[in-house]
Design an enzyme around this catalytic site. Structure first.
Site, PDB file in Angstrom:
ATOM      1  N   GLU A   1      -0.668 -49.275 -65.418  1.00  0.00           N
ATOM      2  CA  GLU A   1      -0.009 -48.031 -65.857  1.00  0.00           C
ATOM      3  C   GLU A   1       1.386 -48.053 -65.270  1.00  0.00           C
ATOM      4  O   GLU A   1       1.548 -47.939 -64.054  1.00  0.00           O
ATOM      5  CB  GLU A   1      -0.781 -46.808 -65.371  1.00  0.00           C
ATOM      6  CG  GLU A   1      -2.119 -46.601 -66.041  1.00  0.00           C
ATOM      7  CD  GLU A   1      -2.002 -46.339 -67.528  1.00  0.00           C
ATOM      8  OE1 GLU A   1      -0.919 -45.945 -68.000  1.00  0.00           O
ATOM      9  OE2 GLU A   1      -3.007 -46.556 -68.223  1.00  0.00           O
TER      10      GLU A   1
ATOM     11  N   GLY B   1       2.291 -48.294 -61.071  1.00  0.00           N
ATOM     12  CA  GLY B   1       3.548 -48.464 -60.344  1.00  0.00           C
ATOM     13  C   GLY B   1       4.642 -48.833 -61.311  1.00  0.00           C
ATOM     14  O   GLY B   1       4.535 -48.572 -62.517  1.00  0.00           O
TER      15      GLY B   1
ATOM     16  N   CYS C   1       5.530 -40.063 -64.027  1.00  0.00           N
ATOM     17  CA  CYS C   1       5.665 -41.096 -65.062  1.00  0.00           C
ATOM     18  C   CYS C   1       5.837 -40.462 -66.429  1.00  0.00           C
ATOM     19  O   CYS C   1       6.397 -41.067 -67.332  1.00  0.00           O
ATOM     20  CB  CYS C   1       4.461 -42.024 -65.042  1.00  0.00           C
ATOM     21  SG  CYS C   1       2.909 -41.147 -65.027  1.00  0.00           S
TER      22      CYS C   1
ATOM     23  N   ASN D   1       7.494 -51.253 -63.437  1.00  0.00           N
ATOM     24  CA  ASN D   1       7.307 -52.391 -64.343  1.00  0.00           C
ATOM     25  C   ASN D   1       7.487 -53.745 -63.676  1.00  0.00           C
ATOM     26  O   ASN D   1       6.790 -54.700 -64.010  1.00  0.00           O
ATOM     27  CB  ASN D   1       8.247 -52.260 -65.541  1.00  0.00           C
ATOM     28  CG  ASN D   1       7.658 -51.354 -66.587  1.00  0.00           C
ATOM     29  OD1 ASN D   1       7.483 -50.162 -66.329  1.00  0.00           O
ATOM     30  ND2 ASN D   1       7.300 -51.896 -67.733  1.00  0.00           N
TER      31      ASN D   1
ATOM     32  N   LYS E   1      -5.634 -49.925 -51.814  1.00  0.00           N
ATOM     33  CA  LYS E   1      -4.365 -50.075 -51.099  1.00  0.00           C
ATOM     34  C   LYS E   1      -3.395 -49.004 -51.623  1.00  0.00           C
ATOM     35  O   LYS E   1      -2.878 -49.091 -52.726  1.00  0.00           O
ATOM     36  CB  LYS E   1      -3.767 -51.477 -51.319  1.00  0.00           C
ATOM     37  CG  LYS E   1      -2.569 -51.709 -50.395  1.00  0.00           C
ATOM     38  CD  LYS E   1      -1.387 -52.129 -51.185  1.00  0.00           C
ATOM     39  CE  LYS E   1      -0.088 -51.545 -51.249  1.00  0.00           C
ATOM     40  NZ  LYS E   1       0.530 -50.632 -50.401  1.00  0.00           N
TER      41      LYS E   1
ATOM     42  N   GLY F   1       4.377 -54.401 -61.723  1.00  0.00           N
ATOM     43  CA  GLY F   1       3.281 -54.609 -62.671  1.00  0.00           C
ATOM     44  C   GLY F   1       3.343 -55.987 -63.309  1.00  0.00           C
ATOM     45  O   GLY F   1       2.313 -56.650 -63.497  1.00  0.00           O
TER      46      GLY F   1
HETATM   47  P1  NDP Z   1       5.723 -49.737 -56.948  1.00  0.00           P
HETATM   48  O1  NDP Z   1       5.393 -50.642 -58.075  1.00  0.00           O
HETATM   49  O2  NDP Z   1       6.859 -50.065 -56.088  1.00  0.00           O
HETATM   50  O3  NDP Z   1       4.482 -49.503 -55.987  1.00  0.00           O
HETATM   51  C1  NDP Z   1       3.205 -49.183 -56.465  1.00  0.00           C
HETATM   52  C2  NDP Z   1       2.160 -49.793 -55.565  1.00  0.00           C
HETATM   53  O4  NDP Z   1       2.217 -51.223 -55.646  1.00  0.00           O
HETATM   54  C3  NDP Z   1       2.366 -49.463 -54.086  1.00  0.00           C
HETATM   55  O5  NDP Z   1       1.113 -49.311 -53.467  1.00  0.00           O
HETATM   56  C4  NDP Z   1       3.081 -50.709 -53.577  1.00  0.00           C
HETATM   57  O6  NDP Z   1       2.967 -50.901 -52.189  1.00  0.00           O
HETATM   58  C5  NDP Z   1       2.350 -51.773 -54.345  1.00  0.00           C
HETATM   59  N1  NDP Z   1       3.054 -53.045 -54.449  1.00  0.00           N
HETATM   60  C6  NDP Z   1       4.373 -53.294 -54.326  1.00  0.00           C
HETATM   61  N2  NDP Z   1       4.636 -54.606 -54.508  1.00  0.00           N
HETATM   62  C7  NDP Z   1       3.444 -55.216 -54.732  1.00  0.00           C
HETATM   63  C8  NDP Z   1       3.054 -56.566 -54.988  1.00  0.00           C
HETATM   64  N3  NDP Z   1       3.933 -57.548 -55.058  1.00  0.00           N
HETATM   65  N4  NDP Z   1       1.749 -56.825 -55.181  1.00  0.00           N
HETATM   66  C9  NDP Z   1       0.833 -55.837 -55.136  1.00  0.00           C
HETATM   67  N5  NDP Z   1       1.147 -54.543 -54.888  1.00  0.00           N
HETATM   68  C10 NDP Z   1       2.438 -54.227 -54.710  1.00  0.00           C
HETATM   69  O7  NDP Z   1       5.877 -48.322 -57.649  1.00  0.00           O
HETATM   70  P2  NDP Z   1       6.863 -47.151 -57.315  1.00  0.00           P
HETATM   71  O8  NDP Z   1       6.784 -46.798 -55.887  1.00  0.00           O
HETATM   72  O9  NDP Z   1       8.171 -47.503 -57.924  1.00  0.00           O
HETATM   73  O10 NDP Z   1       6.132 -45.993 -58.145  1.00  0.00           O
HETATM   74  C11 NDP Z   1       6.697 -45.338 -59.187  1.00  0.00           C
HETATM   75  C12 NDP Z   1       6.393 -46.023 -60.511  1.00  0.00           C
HETATM   76  O11 NDP Z   1       5.064 -45.744 -60.897  1.00  0.00           O
HETATM   77  C13 NDP Z   1       7.250 -45.529 -61.636  1.00  0.00           C
HETATM   78  O12 NDP Z   1       7.748 -46.594 -62.397  1.00  0.00           O
HETATM   79  C14 NDP Z   1       6.308 -44.687 -62.462  1.00  0.00           C
HETATM   80  O13 NDP Z   1       6.670 -44.567 -63.801  1.00  0.00           O
HETATM   81  C15 NDP Z   1       5.040 -45.398 -62.270  1.00  0.00           C
HETATM   82  N6  NDP Z   1       3.917 -44.518 -62.565  1.00  0.00           N
HETATM   83  C16 NDP Z   1       3.224 -44.729 -63.726  1.00  0.00           C
HETATM   84  C17 NDP Z   1       2.197 -43.894 -64.089  1.00  0.00           C
HETATM   85  C18 NDP Z   1       1.429 -44.172 -65.334  1.00  0.00           C
HETATM   86  O14 NDP Z   1       0.286 -43.742 -65.408  1.00  0.00           O
HETATM   87  N7  NDP Z   1       1.983 -44.829 -66.336  1.00  0.00           N
HETATM   88  C19 NDP Z   1       1.809 -42.757 -63.257  1.00  0.00           C
HETATM   89  C20 NDP Z   1       2.592 -42.619 -62.053  1.00  0.00           C
HETATM   90  C21 NDP Z   1       3.603 -43.498 -61.736  1.00  0.00           C
HETATM   91  P3  NDP Z   1       4.101 -50.335 -51.183  1.00  0.00           P
HETATM   92  O15 NDP Z   1       4.107 -48.861 -51.344  1.00  0.00           O
HETATM   93  O16 NDP Z   1       3.600 -50.787 -49.878  1.00  0.00           O
HETATM   94  O17 NDP Z   1       5.388 -50.967 -51.605  1.00  0.00           O
END
Ligand code: NDP
Length: 512
Positions: free
Chosen positions: A265, A243, A299, A245, A190, A248
């Protein structure tokens, strides 16, 4: 000045804005909802990249069923043979690198050079994990009893749920799917709703590479409607998520109810320490690249510079001078240094943090949206921004902004620098600029992060080393390197007793 760039499908080589399906059981198909959503170019929101299935829990369930059906044959396929398909996929990505990079820039916004790097990370992990098909080492060890064989082997867990963000729309799905697949799991993927086109292009190439029907399934749609049902499904025993915190944490709670394997992550608040003996020109290069590359949406992006007060004025002046020269514009323009933010919500969030910064520190440069600049009128552009005089516990020193805002924290000595660097709930990446080898080694020991750089910025991971963070950045798992295999495999200890008699461990080999 940014030149106007023709971002039409014809000019970019990207697919026309057509409707794309889910990929389930080897077939492209529509969602049962009959609804779609649009993905748009963040550099020019008039440009619709495509329409994608607004799927729901029933679509997720269909994909999980397909992955489950494909599992027995895939896990029975010899791992070297699975690896050969990964090799083919890596080679196909290399062949299509430019097309993928351009499509990524159009959909996600990062400049072309960075988009090419993102695809290259996907290629690298495909080749690395293809090799794991012939390694996947366990241990063979002597037994404590005579005429007995002892070893450990890795086995797949089952259907893997892969949930990814938009900022590395090719690399991160590959980091997750390649180790999952080579170890014999099947996948339900997804992608982020901001970058579904990149996901479609990736899965098309996976199909072409020869992954059997059902081993790789793609379902587009929102986190709530598709992501959460995958996490909650009893038939998906392992989840890999990248994604923020808050998401997550919600996923961890849902996954805990079924005691799932879960790799998280999450965010970062990465600091660069600059000591008085540092090469300041080199430090400036590293900081500007880490802070403003990918518009601060990595990130591992540097969002804090922790600088010894003896060189702070000099360093801040150099950073400001360089930041002022960065050219904003569409990433498809090869002369652009900094592309747009991903969407309107991100622009608003980053603008809010600029307001916080004005209250907490001194604005050095930037501080607002850049949509008044030529070529930026129709996108989510924000000016590279620097705030000086931020304290470690200020909001700007603590919270992940995920945009081009850099905070300067001044410290009197090495110990204060390390304390400031570590005084955050995150622990992804950190770096130190110094020519003092003793200080460099102390920092390698003292920094509480999963990645430490010496004399370079905080970004830039190589795929054969473990990637991930300490503390609130994750839950202890690692991506990339051979550590990635741990997320997707169960260990099995295997004993073969060829003595022909009952031998009791810990009993029969002890003195009477
Ligand atoms: P989100 O947490 O909003 O989204 C990430 C994914 O999770 C998307 O596919 C999103 O879908 C999905 N999602 C959202 N809500 C849910 C839920 N309730 N249940 C299951 N899946 C869900 O992340 P961001 O868009 O904010 O991304 C940026 C973040 O990612 C930053 O905090 C960044 O630091 C982190 N990141 C961490 C990395 C690491 O390796 N540590 C690397 C790269 C990024 P949808 O898009 O449809 O909302």
């Amino acid at each position: 000045m940014s030149q106007l760039i023709d971002q039409t499908p014809e000019a970019t080589g990207a697919a026309a804005p057509t409707t794309h399906g889910n990929f389930i059981g080897g077939e492209w198909c529509e969602s049962v909802t009959g609804r779609t959503f649009e993905s748009v170019n963040p550099a020019d929101t008039r440009d619709v990249v495509g329409r994608f299935q607004a799927s729901n829990a029933a679509d997720a369930a269909a994909a999980i069923r397909a992955a489950d059906l494909a599992l027995p044959a895939w896990r029975a396929t010899p791992a070297p043979k699975r690896g050969e398909i990964l090799y083919r996929f890596g080679a196909l990505m290399a062949e299509h690198k430019e097309r993928l990079a351009r499509a990524m820039t159009r959909e996600m916004g990062k400049v072309l050079a960075e988009a090419r790097g993102d695809v290259q990370e996907g290629i690298d992990i495909a080749f690395l994990m293809a090799g794991e098909g012939r390694r996947m080492f366990g241990d063979t060890v002597p037994s404590e009893l005579p005429d007995k064989w002892a070893m450990s082997i890795r086995q797949p867990i089952g259907v893997a749920g892969i949930i990814t963000p938009w900022n590395f729309p090719i690399a991160i799905p590959c980091w997750k799917m390649m180790p999952a697949l080579v170890t014999g799991n099947t996948v339900v993927f997804k992608p982020a709703s901001d970058t579904p086109h990149c996901a479609v292009l990736l899965v098309e190439l996976m199909h072409e590479a020869g992954f059997p029907a059902g081993t790789v399934n793609l379902v587009t749609g929102s986190g709530e409607d598709v992501g959460l049902p995958i996490v909650q499904s009893p038939d998906v025993p392992v989840i890999s998520f990248t994604g923020n915190n808050a998401t997550g944490t919600a996923i961890a709670q849902a996954a805990a109810r079924r005691l799932k394997r879960l790799s998280l992550e999450l965010g970062g608040k990465n600091g660069v320490i600059v000591m008085p003996d540092a090469d300041l020109e080199l430090a400036t290069d590293g900081i500007v690249w880490s802070a403003f590359g990918t518009t601060g949406q990595r990130c591992t992006a540097c969002s804090r510079v922790i600088v010894h007060e003896a060189v702070a004025d000099d360093l801040v002046g150099r950073i400001a001078e360089r930041a002022a020269r960065l050219r904003l514009g569409p990433g498809l323009d090869e002369t652009t240094d900094v592309g747009p933010l991903i969407n309107a919500a991100a622009l608003e969030k980053v603008g809010g943090y600029a307001g916080v910064g004005r209250a907490e520190g001194r604005l050095v440069i930037g501080g607002g949206s850049a949509t008044d600049r030529p070529g930026c009128e129709h996108g989510h552009f924000f000016a590279p921004t620097v705030f000086d005089g931020i304290e470690p516990m200020d909001r700007l020193g603590q919270e992940e902004i995920f945009g081009p805002i850099l905070s300067i924290i001044r410290v009197p000595d090495y110990d204060a620098a390390i304390m400031a660097a570590n005084q955050t709930r995150f622990g992804l990446s950190a770096s130190i600029f110094t020519r003092d080898v003793n200080l460099a080694f102390r920092a390698m020991r003292d920094l509480e992060t999963g990645i430490v750089y010496v004399n370079a910025g905080t970004t830039g991971a190589e795929t054969h080393l473990p990637f991930g963070g300490w503390k609130g950045t994750g839950n202890g798992h690692r991506e990339a390197g051979h550590a990635a295999l741990d997320t997707f495999t169960e260990w099995k200890a295997v004993y073969v007793d060829y003595s022909g008699r009952l031998q009791r461990a810990q009993i029969d080999n002890q003195p009477e």
